[in-house]
Write an enzyme that holds these catalytic residues in place. Structure first.
Site, PDB file in Angstrom:
ATOM      1  N   HIS A 143       0.876  -0.914   0.079  1.00  0.00           N
ATOM      2  CA  HIS A 143      -0.009   0.082   0.004  1.00  0.00           C
ATOM      3  C   HIS A 143       0.902   1.096   0.204  1.00  0.00           C
ATOM      4  O   HIS A 143       2.054   1.371   0.464  1.00  0.00           O
ATOM      5  CB  HIS A 143      -0.799  -0.110   1.408  1.00  0.00           C
ATOM      6  CG  HIS A 143      -1.595   0.754   1.473  1.00  0.00           C
ATOM      7  ND1 HIS A 143      -1.370   2.207   1.899  1.00  0.00           N
ATOM      8  CD2 HIS A 143      -3.176   0.855   1.352  1.00  0.00           C
ATOM      9  CE1 HIS A 143      -2.845   2.947   1.880  1.00  0.00           C
ATOM     10  NE2 HIS A 143      -3.589   2.111   1.485  1.00  0.00           N
ATOM     11  N   ASP A 220       3.288  -4.589   8.201  1.00  0.00           N
ATOM     12  CA  ASP A 220       2.124  -3.889   8.180  1.00  0.00           C
ATOM     13  C   ASP A 220       0.889  -4.769   8.175  1.00  0.00           C
ATOM     14  O   ASP A 220       0.681  -5.682   7.456  1.00  0.00           O
ATOM     15  CB  ASP A 220       2.309  -3.117   6.569  1.00  0.00           C
ATOM     16  CG  ASP A 220       0.669  -2.728   6.244  1.00  0.00           C
ATOM     17  OD1 ASP A 220      -0.220  -2.867   7.032  1.00  0.00           O
ATOM     18  OD2 ASP A 220       0.594  -1.697   5.336  1.00  0.00           O
ATOM     19  N   GLN A 223      -4.088  -5.096   6.959  1.00  0.00           N
ATOM     20  CA  GLN A 223      -5.026  -6.186   6.596  1.00  0.00           C
ATOM     21  C   GLN A 223      -5.048  -7.770   7.110  1.00  0.00           C
ATOM     22  O   GLN A 223      -5.654  -8.324   6.552  1.00  0.00           O
ATOM     23  CB  GLN A 223      -5.079  -6.151   4.938  1.00  0.00           C
ATOM     24  CG  GLN A 223      -5.046  -4.920   4.213  1.00  0.00           C
ATOM     25  CD  GLN A 223      -6.650  -4.457   4.198  1.00  0.00           C
ATOM     26  OE1 GLN A 223      -7.773  -5.444   4.480  1.00  0.00           O
ATOM     27  NE2 GLN A 223      -7.036  -3.264   3.931  1.00  0.00           N
ATOM     28  N   LYS A 246     -10.259  -1.001  10.822  1.00  0.00           N
ATOM     29  CA  LYS A 246     -10.291  -2.133   9.993  1.00  0.00           C
ATOM     30  C   LYS A 246     -10.556  -3.326  10.819  1.00  0.00           C
ATOM     31  O   LYS A 246     -10.310  -4.439  10.224  1.00  0.00           O
ATOM     32  CB  LYS A 246      -9.124  -2.234   9.120  1.00  0.00           C
ATOM     33  CG  LYS A 246      -8.879  -1.078   7.998  1.00  0.00           C
ATOM     34  CD  LYS A 246      -7.395  -1.507   7.068  1.00  0.00           C
ATOM     35  CE  LYS A 246      -6.930  -0.340   6.131  1.00  0.00           C
ATOM     36  NZ  LYS A 246      -7.899   0.250   5.291  1.00  0.00           N
ATOM     37  N   CYS A 384      -4.601   2.492  -3.627  1.00  0.00           N
ATOM     38  CA  CYS A 384      -3.589   3.074  -2.983  1.00  0.00           C
ATOM     39  C   CYS A 384      -2.446   1.951  -3.049  1.00  0.00           C
ATOM     40  O   CYS A 384      -1.725   1.873  -2.210  1.00  0.00           O
ATOM     41  CB  CYS A 384      -3.679   3.426  -1.468  1.00  0.00           C
ATOM     42  SG  CYS A 384      -5.052   4.580  -1.290  1.00  0.00           S
TER      43      CYS A 384
HETATM   44  N1  7TS Z   1      -1.537  -0.907   4.493  1.00  0.00           N
HETATM   45  C1  7TS Z   1      -2.504  -1.619   4.124  1.00  0.00           C
HETATM   46  C2  7TS Z   1      -1.993  -2.879   3.676  1.00  0.00           C
HETATM   47  C3  7TS Z   1      -3.705  -1.301   3.886  1.00  0.00           C
HETATM   48  O1  7TS Z   1      -4.699  -1.909   3.275  1.00  0.00           O
HETATM   49  C4  7TS Z   1      -4.077   0.268   4.438  1.00  0.00           C
HETATM   50  C5  7TS Z   1      -5.415   0.706   3.972  1.00  0.00           C
HETATM   51  C6  7TS Z   1      -2.913   0.938   4.901  1.00  0.00           C
HETATM   52  C7  7TS Z   1      -1.920   0.505   5.136  1.00  0.00           C
HETATM   53  C8  7TS Z   1      -3.243   2.228   5.512  1.00  0.00           C
HETATM   54  O2  7TS Z   1      -4.113   2.261   6.456  1.00  0.00           O
HETATM   55  P1  7TS Z   1      -4.628   3.463   7.320  1.00  0.00           P
HETATM   56  O3  7TS Z   1      -5.806   3.014   8.380  1.00  0.00           O
HETATM   57  O4  7TS Z   1      -3.515   4.072   8.264  1.00  0.00           O
HETATM   58  O5  7TS Z   1      -5.333   4.084   6.178  1.00  0.00           O
HETATM   59  N2  7TS Z   1      -5.989   0.354   2.906  1.00  0.00           N
HETATM   60  C9  7TS Z   1      -7.118   0.803   2.404  1.00  0.00           C
HETATM   61  C10 7TS Z   1      -7.926   0.207   1.245  1.00  0.00           C
HETATM   62  O6  7TS Z   1      -7.576  -1.106   0.955  1.00  0.00           O
HETATM   63  N3  7TS Z   1      -9.026   0.637   1.349  1.00  0.00           N
HETATM   64  O7  7TS Z   1      -8.878   1.790   1.620  1.00  0.00           O
HETATM   65  C11 7TS Z   1      -7.947   1.851   2.680  1.00  0.00           C
END
Ligand code: 7TS
Length: 426
Positions: A143, A220, A223, A246, A384
């Protein structure tokens, strides 16, 4: 590839009030008020949990009660409410600690989410460790949150970003990975589960390979932690990140886990209140971890709501959730594979809860818009993860992503919706 399913037998026992031996997603849905909504007159089918999950009543009630009855700032007052709020906030830290089986509560740093957690490591550990010609290793399926912060610090320090390649299924090439690691590698930062492809990476093995060369690894977990049992001690990762929103928790809260020895060595991230022991105009002495990294008033209600989400999750047997989600993903994969015009993007052997696809030359935004008319919420775009799209030679995908409250019926509705999309365009 080796699955990264971990045994959380070392985690403390919690009351598994829902763990009856057969996970009942239909019953689980009753815990999520929003799922009874209708969208465009149709019952909502929510298939966008990789972007953000919906929230169970346990989280909503906990946050409502906190603001209505227990609210105050933390770590400051001598008054009753401040002590109550501080206790709840620090209890939340211990709930996270138990959830990921961290050795110490100081290893749990509350941040806004995975994005902030990775920026924190890049700006503190990265700034201190990286010099001209040093290397940061990431994977081809990251991401943007696990690319851009490293690019920024590499640019500043004259360091270089190296990328672990993947095959056409969306599986990392571990031989190429091992070859990439060298004396200049200062950190490996890799996603546990790909948000765009669903691949589960063999992070335990990757950590072992990096540690043979004394290279620390950031995982990370944005997910993964809502789908797989996480045990940071068993993984032996040096850093692990979580996004509360999430994992059935509120927005604005997440966690950076770091091994204490590493966190102790890292300089602070932001300056301000709470992160200091003493301040004069000449010199400031910093607080201990985790407070050294938690400048200013934190998201108190967020942390408490997040802990409620984790307690809710742990009231089930995570292996039963996993089995249910696997069943839904497998059913979705089989059902959608039966649609001639549909191509699944991301076909790794080990996958979690994400199904990305393209449909002839129909733009994913059009797919998403038509599905929305049928009450079906998916995500369309590059997720992203633009380098992933480049790797597969496509501008975007449509993505259905699943959580514990999704059922085979949701998949049937998705398949019907896709047939409607095809009718409109052919
Ligand atoms: N890393 C991964 C693997 C992610 O899927 C996401 C967000 C992030 C980092 C960033 O997370 P945040 O909570 O700091 O925003 N992924 C997604 C997505 O798949 N659709 O919207 C956000």
């Amino acid at each position: 590839m080796t699955p990264t399913i971990l045994n959380d037998a070392t985690a403390p026992a919690v009351q598994k009030e829902h763990a009856s031996g057969s996970f009942d997603a239909v019953k689980v849905r009753e815990d999520f008020p929003i799922l009874t909504q209708r969208v465009h007159g149709k019952p909502l089918v929510y298939l966008d949990s990789a972007a953000s999950t919906q929230k169970p009543r346990a989280v909503l009630d906990t946050m409502q009660r906190f603001y209505a009855e227990q609210y105050s700032n933390v770590h400051r007052g001598v008054h009753q409410l401040s002590q109550v709020a501080t206790d709840l906030y620090e209890d939340a830290r211990r709930t996270v600690q138990r959830f990921i089986n961290a050795e110490r509560e100081e290893e749990i740093i509350f941040v806004r989410g995975t994005t902030e957690a990775i920026n924190l490591v890049a700006q503190t550990f990265g700034r201190r460790e990286l010099g001209t010609g040093d290397e940061v290793v990431v994977s081809a399926m990251e991401h943007h949150a696990n690319i851009v912060p490293w690019q920024m610090i590499c640019q500043e320090r004259g360091a270089v970003l190296r990328v672990i390649p993947m095959n056409d299924h969306g599986e990392l090439d571990l031989d190429a990975y091992a070859d990439l690691l060298g004396p200049r590698t200062k950190i490996v930062a890799v996603t546990h589960v790909s948000n765009a492809l669903g691949s589960i990476n063999p992070v335990r093995e990757m950590i072992r390979i990096a540690h043979e060369r004394d290279i620390p690894v950031l995982v990370d977990g944005a997910q993964s932690a809502q789908h797989l049992p996480i045990d940071v001690r068993q993984l032996d990762c040096d850093f692990f990140t979580l996004s509360g929103h999430k994992m059935y928790g509120p927005t604005g809260i997440g966690v950076l886990y770091g091994k204490k020895a590493l966190l102790d060595r890292m300089p602070p991230y932001q300056g301000g209140g709470d992160m200091i022991l003493s301040v004069t105009f000449e010199k400031t002495t910093y607080n201990e971890v985790p407070f050294k990294f938690e400048a200013g008033t934190p998201d108190i209600a967020g942390a408490i709501g997040f802990a409620a989400a984790l307690t809710y999750l742990r009231s089930f047997d995570i292996h039963e959730i996993l089995a249910h989600e696997k069943d839904v993903l497998q059913y979705a994969t089989e059902t959608l594979s039966g649609i001639d015009a549909l191509r699944i993007v991301g076909t790794a052997e080990e996958k979690a809860s994400v199904l990305s696809f393209t449909l002839c030359a129909i733009h994913p935004h059009d797919i998403g818009t038509i599905l929305d008319q049928h009450g079906i919420a998916i995500r369309a775009g590059h997720h992203c993860a633009q380098p992933v799209m480049q790797r597969f030679g496509i501008p975007a995908t449509a993505r259905a992503s699943f959580a514990m409250y999704n059922t085979r019926e949701d998949v049937d509705r998705l398949a019907e919706g896709i047939e409607q999309v095809l009718e409109v365009f052919t």
